[in-house]
Design an enzyme around this catalytic site. Structure first.
Site, PDB file in Angstrom:
ATOM      1  N   GLY A  14      -2.876   6.036   4.994  1.00  0.00           N
ATOM      2  CA  GLY A  14      -3.764   6.793   4.544  1.00  0.00           C
ATOM      3  C   GLY A  14      -3.344   7.958   3.724  1.00  0.00           C
ATOM      4  O   GLY A  14      -4.245   8.521   3.184  1.00  0.00           O
ATOM      5  N   PRO A  26       2.042   3.606   7.129  1.00  0.00           N
ATOM      6  CA  PRO A  26       1.963   4.084   5.658  1.00  0.00           C
ATOM      7  C   PRO A  26       2.331   2.834   4.677  1.00  0.00           C
ATOM      8  O   PRO A  26       2.917   2.197   5.066  1.00  0.00           O
ATOM      9  CB  PRO A  26       2.991   5.114   5.655  1.00  0.00           C
ATOM     10  CG  PRO A  26       3.982   4.554   6.667  1.00  0.00           C
ATOM     11  CD  PRO A  26       3.446   4.046   7.596  1.00  0.00           C
ATOM     12  N   GLY A  27       1.580   3.027   3.776  1.00  0.00           N
ATOM     13  CA  GLY A  27       1.616   1.798   2.278  1.00  0.00           C
ATOM     14  C   GLY A  27       2.097   2.655   1.167  1.00  0.00           C
ATOM     15  O   GLY A  27       3.130   3.041   0.862  1.00  0.00           O
ATOM     16  N   ARG A  28       1.092   3.421   0.804  1.00  0.00           N
ATOM     17  CA  ARG A  28       0.958   4.155  -0.654  1.00  0.00           C
ATOM     18  C   ARG A  28       2.082   5.081  -0.636  1.00  0.00           C
ATOM     19  O   ARG A  28       2.530   5.290  -1.697  1.00  0.00           O
ATOM     20  CB  ARG A  28      -0.381   4.659  -0.882  1.00  0.00           C
ATOM     21  CG  ARG A  28      -0.626   5.393  -2.245  1.00  0.00           C
ATOM     22  CD  ARG A  28      -2.028   5.958  -2.380  1.00  0.00           C
ATOM     23  NE  ARG A  28      -3.020   5.424  -1.853  1.00  0.00           N
ATOM     24  CZ  ARG A  28      -3.698   4.444  -2.431  1.00  0.00           C
ATOM     25  NH1 ARG A  28      -3.766   4.415  -3.603  1.00  0.00           N
ATOM     26  NH2 ARG A  28      -4.758   3.909  -1.959  1.00  0.00           N
ATOM     27  N   ARG A  42      -6.265  -1.060 -10.850  1.00  0.00           N
ATOM     28  CA  ARG A  42      -6.758   0.291 -10.013  1.00  0.00           C
ATOM     29  C   ARG A  42      -7.726   0.885 -10.835  1.00  0.00           C
ATOM     30  O   ARG A  42      -8.838   1.558 -10.440  1.00  0.00           O
ATOM     31  CB  ARG A  42      -5.605   1.149  -9.502  1.00  0.00           C
ATOM     32  CG  ARG A  42      -4.719   0.395  -8.389  1.00  0.00           C
ATOM     33  CD  ARG A  42      -3.777   1.197  -7.598  1.00  0.00           C
ATOM     34  NE  ARG A  42      -4.589   2.121  -6.566  1.00  0.00           N
ATOM     35  CZ  ARG A  42      -5.020   3.266  -7.011  1.00  0.00           C
ATOM     36  NH1 ARG A  42      -4.524   3.943  -8.113  1.00  0.00           N
ATOM     37  NH2 ARG A  42      -5.721   3.842  -5.925  1.00  0.00           N
ATOM     38  N   TYR A  51     -11.364   1.192  -9.177  1.00  0.00           N
ATOM     39  CA  TYR A  51     -11.715   2.535  -8.485  1.00  0.00           C
ATOM     40  C   TYR A  51     -11.659   3.565  -9.380  1.00  0.00           C
ATOM     41  O   TYR A  51     -11.756   4.987  -8.849  1.00  0.00           O
ATOM     42  CB  TYR A  51     -10.370   2.847  -7.535  1.00  0.00           C
ATOM     43  CG  TYR A  51     -10.088   1.767  -6.715  1.00  0.00           C
ATOM     44  CD1 TYR A  51     -10.849   1.153  -5.531  1.00  0.00           C
ATOM     45  CD2 TYR A  51      -8.716   1.269  -6.604  1.00  0.00           C
ATOM     46  CE1 TYR A  51     -10.279   0.306  -4.731  1.00  0.00           C
ATOM     47  CE2 TYR A  51      -8.285  -0.023  -5.915  1.00  0.00           C
ATOM     48  CZ  TYR A  51      -9.187  -0.184  -4.748  1.00  0.00           C
ATOM     49  OH  TYR A  51      -8.748  -1.346  -4.054  1.00  0.00           O
ATOM     50  N   CYS A  63     -10.535  -9.667 -21.626  1.00  0.00           N
ATOM     51  CA  CYS A  63     -12.127 -10.037 -22.329  1.00  0.00           C
ATOM     52  C   CYS A  63     -13.226  -9.390 -21.334  1.00  0.00           C
ATOM     53  O   CYS A  63     -14.123  -9.824 -20.955  1.00  0.00           O
ATOM     54  CB  CYS A  63     -12.487 -11.254 -22.628  1.00  0.00           C
ATOM     55  SG  CYS A  63     -11.429 -11.983 -23.734  1.00  0.00           S
ATOM     56  N   GLU A  64     -12.982  -8.076 -20.868  1.00  0.00           N
ATOM     57  CA  GLU A  64     -13.954  -7.363 -20.194  1.00  0.00           C
ATOM     58  C   GLU A  64     -14.008  -5.679 -20.822  1.00  0.00           C
ATOM     59  O   GLU A  64     -12.785  -5.121 -20.864  1.00  0.00           O
ATOM     60  CB  GLU A  64     -13.651  -7.350 -18.876  1.00  0.00           C
ATOM     61  CG  GLU A  64     -13.588  -8.737 -17.995  1.00  0.00           C
ATOM     62  CD  GLU A  64     -14.188  -8.692 -16.834  1.00  0.00           C
ATOM     63  OE1 GLU A  64     -14.813  -7.563 -16.353  1.00  0.00           O
ATOM     64  OE2 GLU A  64     -13.904  -9.466 -15.958  1.00  0.00           O
ATOM     65  N   TYR A  74      -0.297  -1.236  -4.647  1.00  0.00           N
ATOM     66  CA  TYR A  74      -1.694  -1.961  -5.174  1.00  0.00           C
ATOM     67  C   TYR A  74      -1.533  -2.183  -6.463  1.00  0.00           C
ATOM     68  O   TYR A  74      -2.594  -2.015  -7.029  1.00  0.00           O
ATOM     69  CB  TYR A  74      -2.656  -0.824  -4.537  1.00  0.00           C
ATOM     70  CG  TYR A  74      -2.621  -0.744  -2.880  1.00  0.00           C
ATOM     71  CD1 TYR A  74      -2.870  -1.556  -2.006  1.00  0.00           C
ATOM     72  CD2 TYR A  74      -2.469   0.797  -2.547  1.00  0.00           C
ATOM     73  CE1 TYR A  74      -2.681  -1.095  -0.595  1.00  0.00           C
ATOM     74  CE2 TYR A  74      -2.279   0.823  -1.130  1.00  0.00           C
ATOM     75  CZ  TYR A  74      -2.601   0.023  -0.236  1.00  0.00           C
ATOM     76  OH  TYR A  74      -2.413   0.273   0.978  1.00  0.00           O
TER      77      TYR A  74
HETATM   78  N1  LLP Z   1      -3.225   0.345   7.810  1.00  0.00           N
HETATM   79  C1  LLP Z   1      -4.646  -0.271   7.672  1.00  0.00           C
HETATM   80  C2  LLP Z   1      -5.046  -1.011   8.866  1.00  0.00           C
HETATM   81  C3  LLP Z   1      -4.878  -0.457   6.429  1.00  0.00           C
HETATM   82  O1  LLP Z   1      -6.141  -1.054   6.146  1.00  0.00           O
HETATM   83  C4  LLP Z   1      -4.324   0.226   4.971  1.00  0.00           C
HETATM   84  C5  LLP Z   1      -4.868  -0.227   3.800  1.00  0.00           C
HETATM   85  C6  LLP Z   1      -3.134   0.799   5.672  1.00  0.00           C
HETATM   86  C7  LLP Z   1      -2.802   0.946   6.820  1.00  0.00           C
HETATM   87  C8  LLP Z   1      -2.443   1.798   4.460  1.00  0.00           C
HETATM   88  O2  LLP Z   1      -2.935   2.488   3.722  1.00  0.00           O
HETATM   89  P1  LLP Z   1      -2.076   3.582   2.950  1.00  0.00           P
HETATM   90  O3  LLP Z   1      -1.160   4.302   3.628  1.00  0.00           O
HETATM   91  O4  LLP Z   1      -1.547   2.740   1.749  1.00  0.00           O
HETATM   92  O5  LLP Z   1      -3.133   4.344   2.302  1.00  0.00           O
HETATM   93  N2  LLP Z   1      -6.287  -1.085  -2.822  1.00  0.00           N
HETATM   94  C9  LLP Z   1      -6.756   0.398  -2.701  1.00  0.00           C
HETATM   95  C10 LLP Z   1      -6.035   0.732  -1.177  1.00  0.00           C
HETATM   96  C11 LLP Z   1      -6.635  -0.116  -0.087  1.00  0.00           C
HETATM   97  C12 LLP Z   1      -5.941   0.170   1.346  1.00  0.00           C
HETATM   98  C13 LLP Z   1      -6.481  -0.834   2.438  1.00  0.00           C
HETATM   99  N3  LLP Z   1      -5.926  -0.559   3.555  1.00  0.00           N
HETATM  100  C14 LLP Z   1      -6.013   0.979  -3.652  1.00  0.00           C
HETATM  101  O6  LLP Z   1      -5.534   0.484  -4.696  1.00  0.00           O
HETATM  102  O7  LLP Z   1      -6.096   2.372  -3.591  1.00  0.00           O
END
Ligand code: LLP
Length: 429
Positions: A249, A284-286, A322, A326, A353-354, A382
């Site tokens: 997050g 962590p992802g993002r 995105r 969003y 076409c949107e 993402y």
């Molecule tokens: N853990 C869980 C259980 C999650 O659902 C997520 C993301 C993460 C970890 C990783 O979160 P991060 O560190 O990346 O914030 N598509 C959206 C983001 C959706 C995130 C969903 N869950 C975007 O493009 O911003």
């Protein structure tokens, strides 16, 4: 302005040299000339730096970084960090297989999600993953049944919904009282009572994930404090907690946001975590992938109407959704900078076409013309992962740069790929 965060600027290997955008030691223009547009472009060293910085920030606590595969599950990218010791947070069988293919040991994989099917639970049990992050009572009961059938014990952490507002886009908040995720905070102890009553379940931990692109520290600390406050009651019930999984997050800089630095985040949560004596899992992802990638697109037309000027590019919302989904801001800059002083207000739009197919609205960007290349920044997370074939458009190539060399890590799809699973009934042939 992009990369206002000095720390990120050092780590990110997308820089202008003599007004030409480089990824590591190669010009983006040169890559575009060889691979065509549009494409995603990732920097090996940026990615590795991000992972290592995260891991190092938490050296004070015993932990596993389980990168969230949903952010970007490209095999090569996942393997780069898996080779460096990174674990995986997966949410589907596809992601589980991808993590294993990337070389992540099962003991470093956690399985998240609020709708795991019997087939998914069974396959992950057979694999011997570290923990299932269980979302609900029915999931616990199903997992118990399946584990019994396989003669195994299923290791679990319960996902706890701490009812905390993380102050992010409403689609990205997952720990609100009304969210679909996890055990409501006031029903968590009942959840654990159920878990320990089930013969084939082994309670290992607790989990939270309150949302994504979070820019403050307080929501993390507040939520974690709520989780930690449950430990004494759990102890009284005879339930020991080995792992606390704090989810992902942490936000990144897309424009001028100042998300907490990893050091700030670590300083805020490490003492709390350390006191528990539990091992810690991060998802962590993002923050690992977001600024390790950009999307490169070419201007197809510049179109003036009585109301606006439109820069039409060859990438669309199917490639990077995105902004449409969003209202997300992504910095857009020309790959070759010419006259920085001359900026014009435009909408940067795709060919879909949107009306929602746009990358920027009423944005002051460099005055570009047909044929120019544009870089859309912070697209590593993402981006490709959420792309589709909408409008029958082949998904675009993914390119990895390491030093002076670049590698195609996913080929541009062709028409045949898009139809490869279709079948025509005999009477239509
Ligand atoms: N853990 C869980 C259980 C999650 O659902 C997520 C993301 C993460 C970890 C990783 O979160 P991060 O560190 O990346 O914030 N598509 C959206 C983001 C959706 C995130 C969903 N869950 C975007 O493009 O911003």
């Amino acid at each position: 302005m992009l990369f206002i965060n000095a720390k990120l600027m050092i780590m990110n290997k997308f820089n202008y040299i003599n007004n030409k955008l480089y990824c590591e030691d190669i010009s983006v223009d040169e890559i575009a000339g060889e691979v065509g547009t549009p494409f995603y472009l990732y920097s090996y060293n940026t990615l590795l730096n991000h992972y290592r910085a995260f891991d190092k920030a938490f050296s004070q606590v015993e932990h596993i970084v389980c990168y969230a595969y949903k952010a970007n599950s490209n095999l090569s990218l996942c393997r780069i960090i898996a080779n460096d010791g990174c674990g995986a947070d997966v949410v589907s069988l596809g992601e589980l297989r991808r993590a294993l293919d990337a070389g992540v040991p099962p003991g470093k994989i956690v399985f998240n999600g609020n709708g795991k099917t019997a087939g998914e639970l069974e396959a992950a049990l057979e694999t011997g993953i570290l923990m299932f992050i269980v979302d609900s009572e029915p999931e616990l009961e199903l997992l118990d049944k399946i584990a019994g059938k396989l003669g195994k014990k299923a290791p679990v952490a319960l996902r706890i919904n701490p009812a905390i507002d993380p102050g992010t886009h409403h689609h990205l908040a997952t720990g609100l009282k009304e969210s679909k995720f996890g055990f409501a905070f006031d029903r968590t102890l009942d959840g654990y009572r159920l878990a320990v009553s089930l013969e084939n379940i082994e309670v290992k931990g607790m989990h939270m994930h309150i949302g994504s692109q979070i820019l403050g520290i307080k929501p993390f600390v507040d939520a974690l404090e709520k989780l930690v406050s449950l430990l004494p009651s759990l102890k009284k019930l005879g339930i020991g907690i080995e792992y606390i999984d704090v989810g992902g997050g942490i936000g990144i800089t897309y424009r001028d946001e100042a998300p907490p630095t990893l050091a700030e985040y670590a300083r805020a949560v490490s003492p709390l975590l350390k006191k528990t004596g539990c091992k810690v899992i991060f998802e962590p992802g993002r923050v690992i992938m977001g600024n390790a990638g950009i999307m490169v697109t070419r201007v197809t037309h510049v179109k003036n109407t009585s109301e606006k000027k439109f820069v039409v590019v060859d990438a669309g919302m199917n490639d990077l959704i995105r902004p449409s989904f969003y209202d997300a801001y992504h910095e857009i800059m020309p790959v070759s900078r010419k006259n920085e002083k001359k900026k014009v207000k435009v909408d940067v739009v795709g060919p879909i076409c949107e009306s929602g197919d746009y990358f920027a609205g009423d944005r002051m960007v460099a005055d570009v013309k047909e044929g120019d290349l544009l870089a859309i920044f912070s697209a590593g997370a993402y981006g490709f992962a959420m792309s589709s074939n909408y409008n029958m458009r082949p998904r675009i190539a993914e390119i990895l740069v390491k030093g002076k060399s670049f590698y195609t890590i996913r080929k541009r799809e062709v028409y045949e790929d898009m139809g490869s699973n279709e079948a025509v009934p005999g009477w239509l042939e």
